[in-house]
Structure formats: C-alpha cells, structure tokens
Design an enzyme around this catalytic site. Structure first.
Site, PDB file in Angstrom:
ATOM      1  CB  SER A   9      43.730  54.505  48.402  1.00  0.00           C
ATOM      2  OG  SER A   9      43.253  53.182  48.521  1.00  0.00           O
ATOM      3  CG  HIS A  32      47.764  52.143  48.937  1.00  0.00           C
ATOM      4  ND1 HIS A  32      48.766  51.658  49.773  1.00  0.00           N
ATOM      5  CD2 HIS A  32      46.607  51.609  49.388  1.00  0.00           C
ATOM      6  CE1 HIS A  32      48.217  50.872  50.685  1.00  0.00           C
ATOM      7  NE2 HIS A  32      46.908  50.820  50.459  1.00  0.00           N
ATOM      8  CG  ASP A  34      43.802  49.156  49.834  1.00  0.00           C
ATOM      9  OD1 ASP A  34      44.833  48.927  50.509  1.00  0.00           O
ATOM     10  OD2 ASP A  34      43.196  50.235  49.875  1.00  0.00           O
ATOM     11  CG  MET A  36      40.748  44.307  50.120  1.00  0.00           C
ATOM     12  SD  MET A  36      39.302  45.311  50.561  1.00  0.00           S
ATOM     13  CE  MET A  36      40.087  46.894  50.877  1.00  0.00           C
ATOM     14  CG  HIS A  65      47.844  47.185  51.659  1.00  0.00           C
ATOM     15  ND1 HIS A  65      46.870  47.966  52.261  1.00  0.00           N
ATOM     16  CD2 HIS A  65      48.275  46.339  52.632  1.00  0.00           C
ATOM     17  CE1 HIS A  65      46.739  47.614  53.516  1.00  0.00           C
ATOM     18  NE2 HIS A  65      47.573  46.618  53.767  1.00  0.00           N
ATOM     19  CG  MET A  67      44.848  44.445  53.191  1.00  0.00           C
ATOM     20  SD  MET A  67      43.629  45.745  53.525  1.00  0.00           S
ATOM     21  CE  MET A  67      43.482  46.419  51.884  1.00  0.00           C
ATOM     22  CG  MET A 136      46.238  48.620  58.099  1.00  0.00           C
ATOM     23  SD  MET A 136      45.979  49.414  56.493  1.00  0.00           S
ATOM     24  CE  MET A 136      44.204  49.688  56.516  1.00  0.00           C
ATOM     25  N   GLY A 143      36.803  51.022  52.235  1.00  0.00           N
ATOM     26  CA  GLY A 143      37.181  52.419  52.150  1.00  0.00           C
ATOM     27  C   GLY A 143      36.163  53.302  52.847  1.00  0.00           C
ATOM     28  CG  ASP A 174      45.734  52.497  53.968  1.00  0.00           C
ATOM     29  OD1 ASP A 174      44.783  53.250  53.685  1.00  0.00           O
ATOM     30  OD2 ASP A 174      45.878  51.364  53.461  1.00  0.00           O
ATOM     31  CB  SER A 197      37.070  58.927  50.799  1.00  0.00           C
ATOM     32  OG  SER A 197      36.636  57.586  50.839  1.00  0.00           O
TER      33      SER A 197
END
Length: 220
Positions: A9, A32, A34, A36, A65, A67, A136, A143, A174, A197
């Site tokens: 990620s 991946h 994210d 946002m 992804h 969001m 999720m 994260g 995820d 992480s």
C-alpha cells in the site's frame, strides 16, 4: 509469489522517496493506491498523478482504491492515469452500476470495497460484475490502524460466497495486515493481502523482505 498475492500500500511509503519505495517492493503482485478525498474518509491522500507515476516507476499493475464520494465523477482521470483495477466503495455512491459500467467499458478491472460495518449481502446483485472484492478490516481513512478481529469471520463468509459462485473473484483484505495476523487472515480465505506499515515500516526494503518471507512460509 505463488497462490497468495501481496499488494504493498503506497499510502505507507515515504512520498519523498516514492521511486526508492517502488524499487524495494519488486516481486510484489500489485501496487495498492488509496485515493482519499477528505469527505468519504477523514483524510486527503493522492490523485491520478501518483497512479501515473507508479505506472512509470514500476512494472507492477496498479489498483486505485477510490475512497471518495461520487467516484463516478473522476473515473476518467484514473482510467487515463493507467489504473489496471479501480475499486469503488459500495457505500460511496447510489449509482454503483454506473461506475462499474464505465470501468468495464474501458477494459479496466472492477473492484468493490466494503467498510467493516457493511454486510456482504449488499453485493448480491453485482457479484457477477466484480473482479476483486476488497474487505476493509479497519475503518478507512488512515494507515497504521489495528486489524478488527471480528473481520476474520467476514473474510470466511466472503470466501464461502465466492467459492459457491460461478465467477473467479480475488478476495483482498486491507487494514492492519501484518506478520502477526497474516496467517489467520490467509486461513480465513484471503487471496490478496494489502499491506502498508508492515511493508514500508522499515527502511531499505527490510519490511517487504520480512513480510514476503512470512507469506511464503504460509504457502509451504
């Protein structure tokens, strides 16, 4: 990688050294990303330019992804950026079919994501349209959160539904995935592990190597 796939990620990578981070995860199955917007989730992250940069900086497929609220407004931008899969949240729009159709028309894979509190039953009418189901296992937006233990049963249920159907669907997990819980997550039925992480938390690719070795041990 074998039967269990890993998608690092990018949200967890240091943006100042993104190119180095991409180099450190060679051998992964997918990136991946994210996306946002500060509305659907309480954070703002990245946009199409980062997807495009990852496509230039890596030979790995990219999953965007989204969001974001009303994601159908921005699908063209993420398609043009080179996304291989675009994942929409079921909760983010009342027009999920419109988004699915736009993605499919452009030859891009369709992902659907569910928040922890959203039941699998909402997918009943769109199972046949899905290439990837992203569960999720934390509340999305940040994260480094801890995996919600109750989600193990949801992963199990999703695996049962997929195996009972006629379409091959990648089951991704995820949120809070790490070396300590990855065994339980895989045994529950996940086939794609999104890890942030756990992969980028240590310098010089050490996190990636350690996490990858743990997953390889599960396949033995």
């Amino acid at each position: 990688m074998g039967g269990i796939k890993i998608a690092p990620s990018i949200l967890a990578a240091d943006p100042l050294f993104l190119g180095e981070a991409l180099d450190n995860v060679q051998g992964a199955d997918m990136l991946h990303l994210d996306i946002m917007d500060g509305h659907f989730v309480p954070n703002i992250s990245m946009g199409p330019a980062v997807v495009e940069a990852c496509r230039r900086g890596s030979n790995l497929p990219c999953e965007a992804h989204l969001m974001i609220e009303k994601p159908e407004r921005l699908l063209s931008s993420f398609i043009e950026a080179g996304s291989n899969i675009i994942t929409l949240h079921q909760e983010s729009t009342p027009h999920i079919y419109r988004g699915i159709q736009k993605i499919k028309e452009n030859g891009v894979g369709v992902g659907i994501s569910l928040n922890p509190g959203t039941p699998l039953s909402v997918l009943q009418s769109i199972w046949e349209e899905i290439d990837l189901l992203l569960l999720m296992t934390v509340n999305p937006g940040f994260g480094g959160q801890s995996f919600i233990p109750a989600m193990v049963e949801k992963i199990r249920e999703a695996r049962h539904l997929i195996d009972s159907g006629n379409k091959e669907i990648e089951l991704a997990v995820d949120g809070g995935v790490n070396e300590g819980n990855v065994g339980e997550i895989v045994r529950a039925g996940a086939s794609l592990l999104v890890a942030g992480s756990a992969v980028f938390g240590r310098n010089n690719g050490e996190g990636w190597q350690s996490f990858k070795e743990k997953v390889l041990q599960l396949e033995e």
